[in-house]
Design a protein around this motif. Structure first.
Motif, PDB file in Angstrom:
ATOM      1  N   GLN A   1     118.248 -15.286 -73.556  1.00  0.00           N
ATOM      2  CA  GLN A   1     119.382 -15.977 -73.965  1.00  0.00           C
ATOM      3  C   GLN A   1     120.830 -14.918 -73.007  1.00  0.00           C
ATOM      4  O   GLN A   1     121.663 -15.334 -72.508  1.00  0.00           O
ATOM      5  CB  GLN A   1     119.803 -15.706 -75.287  1.00  0.00           C
ATOM      6  CG  GLN A   1     119.075 -17.792 -75.167  1.00  0.00           C
ATOM      7  CD  GLN A   1     119.096 -18.902 -75.274  1.00  0.00           C
ATOM      8  OE1 GLN A   1     120.114 -19.178 -74.635  1.00  0.00           O
ATOM      9  NE2 GLN A   1     118.048 -19.405 -74.533  1.00  0.00           N
ATOM     10  N   ARG A   2     120.644 -13.428 -73.449  1.00  0.00           N
ATOM     11  CA  ARG A   2     121.626 -12.389 -72.704  1.00  0.00           C
ATOM     12  C   ARG A   2     121.526 -12.782 -72.142  1.00  0.00           C
ATOM     13  O   ARG A   2     121.871 -11.832 -70.722  1.00  0.00           O
ATOM     14  CB  ARG A   2     121.268 -11.308 -73.973  1.00  0.00           C
ATOM     15  CG  ARG A   2     121.412 -11.594 -74.689  1.00  0.00           C
ATOM     16  CD  ARG A   2     120.394 -10.106 -76.153  1.00  0.00           C
ATOM     17  NE  ARG A   2     121.232 -10.089 -76.834  1.00  0.00           N
ATOM     18  CZ  ARG A   2     121.036 -10.816 -78.013  1.00  0.00           C
ATOM     19  NH1 ARG A   2     120.109 -12.230 -78.142  1.00  0.00           N
ATOM     20  NH2 ARG A   2     121.585 -11.442 -79.574  1.00  0.00           N
TER      21      ARG A   2
ATOM     22  N   LYS B   1     121.951  -5.693 -81.527  1.00  0.00           N
ATOM     23  CA  LYS B   1     120.861  -6.036 -83.407  1.00  0.00           C
ATOM     24  C   LYS B   1     120.991  -4.274 -83.694  1.00  0.00           C
ATOM     25  O   LYS B   1     120.905  -4.718 -84.437  1.00  0.00           O
ATOM     26  CB  LYS B   1     119.543  -5.442 -82.052  1.00  0.00           C
ATOM     27  CG  LYS B   1     118.708  -6.348 -81.255  1.00  0.00           C
ATOM     28  CD  LYS B   1     118.168  -7.587 -82.651  1.00  0.00           C
ATOM     29  CE  LYS B   1     118.060  -8.625 -81.881  1.00  0.00           C
ATOM     30  NZ  LYS B   1     116.985  -9.278 -82.983  1.00  0.00           N
TER      31      LYS B   1
ATOM     32  N   GLU C   1     115.542 -14.143 -77.183  1.00  0.00           N
ATOM     33  CA  GLU C   1     116.901 -13.118 -77.893  1.00  0.00           C
ATOM     34  C   GLU C   1     116.965 -12.595 -76.491  1.00  0.00           C
ATOM     35  O   GLU C   1     118.454 -12.748 -75.965  1.00  0.00           O
ATOM     36  CB  GLU C   1     116.673 -12.401 -79.155  1.00  0.00           C
ATOM     37  CG  GLU C   1     116.787 -13.444 -80.131  1.00  0.00           C
ATOM     38  CD  GLU C   1     116.250 -12.037 -81.188  1.00  0.00           C
ATOM     39  OE1 GLU C   1     117.167 -11.346 -81.457  1.00  0.00           O
ATOM     40  OE2 GLU C   1     115.938 -12.123 -82.071  1.00  0.00           O
TER      41      GLU C   1
ATOM     42  N   PHE D   1     111.033  -8.179 -80.999  1.00  0.00           N
ATOM     43  CA  PHE D   1     111.979  -9.089 -80.923  1.00  0.00           C
ATOM     44  C   PHE D   1     111.615 -10.074 -80.232  1.00  0.00           C
ATOM     45  O   PHE D   1     111.070  -9.704 -79.245  1.00  0.00           O
ATOM     46  CB  PHE D   1     113.637  -8.705 -80.812  1.00  0.00           C
ATOM     47  CG  PHE D   1     113.419  -8.077 -78.893  1.00  0.00           C
ATOM     48  CD1 PHE D   1     113.785  -8.647 -78.392  1.00  0.00           C
ATOM     49  CD2 PHE D   1     113.118  -7.469 -78.904  1.00  0.00           C
ATOM     50  CE1 PHE D   1     113.825  -8.838 -76.564  1.00  0.00           C
ATOM     51  CE2 PHE D   1     113.343  -6.844 -77.611  1.00  0.00           C
ATOM     52  CZ  PHE D   1     113.539  -7.361 -76.275  1.00  0.00           C
TER      53      PHE D   1
ATOM     54  N   LEU E   1     122.218  -7.185 -76.014  1.00  0.00           N
ATOM     55  CA  LEU E   1     121.110  -7.121 -76.871  1.00  0.00           C
ATOM     56  C   LEU E   1     120.787  -5.926 -77.799  1.00  0.00           C
ATOM     57  O   LEU E   1     121.116  -5.658 -78.847  1.00  0.00           O
ATOM     58  CB  LEU E   1     119.276  -7.364 -76.316  1.00  0.00           C
ATOM     59  CG  LEU E   1     118.501  -7.066 -77.684  1.00  0.00           C
ATOM     60  CD1 LEU E   1     118.661  -8.100 -78.208  1.00  0.00           C
ATOM     61  CD2 LEU E   1     116.751  -7.328 -77.050  1.00  0.00           C
TER      62      LEU E   1
END
Length: 142
Positions: free
Chosen positions: A66-67, A102, A63, A59, A98
């Motif tokens: 941002q989390r 996901k 990503e 990933f 995440l």
């Protein structure tokens, strides 16, 4: 295969350093002698799990970034007293988000696994806090 207590690949540290340098609020990451450091065993596990998931599942690191930004901002919005601040607690909140988004684990699976881990003694597997710079290397398989 990398074994415990072996020297990591010379490319490992620069790669992990580049991931850390790209993190938001990286100035808040606990460091010693300029390198990432950990005060509790769970912190290095959280750090290592995130890097391993990034490497294994591919990933984009953005990503997770941002989390992590969202988790830090949420904490800052909810707390005026930073006495309870923990970078790695924000890290875990970002990683959990995440994992849920996901679909790698359901909410109930995540809660069940968390309960299992929290039920273990604090010194399970004789782990101790790492206060010196570390390298994240692949774990040995049994």
């Amino acid at each position: 295969m990398q074994r415990l207590n072996e020297q990591p690949d010379p490319e490992t540290k620069p790669h992990v350093d580049s991931l850390v340098d790209a993190l938001p609020f990286n100035e808040k990451i606990p460091r010693r002698s300029g390198d990432v450091a950990f005060d509790h065993p769970w912190e290095i596990r959280a750090f290592s799990m995130t890097v391993a998931l990034h490497e294994t599942l591919g990933f984009p690191w953005t990503e997770f970034q941002q989390r992590l930004i969202a988790a830090i901002r949420q904490f800052e919005a909810e707390h005026t007293d930073l006495e309870q601040w923990s970078y790695y607690e924000r890290w875990m909140a970002a990683l959990e988000e995440l994992v849920r988004e996901k679909g790698w684990m359901s909410e109930s699976e995540l809660e069940h696994k968390t309960e299992e881990i929290l039920a273990l003694p604090a010194n399970y597997m004789h782990q101790h806090a790492v206060r010196e710079p570390v390298a994240v290397v692949a774990g040995a398989s049994g």
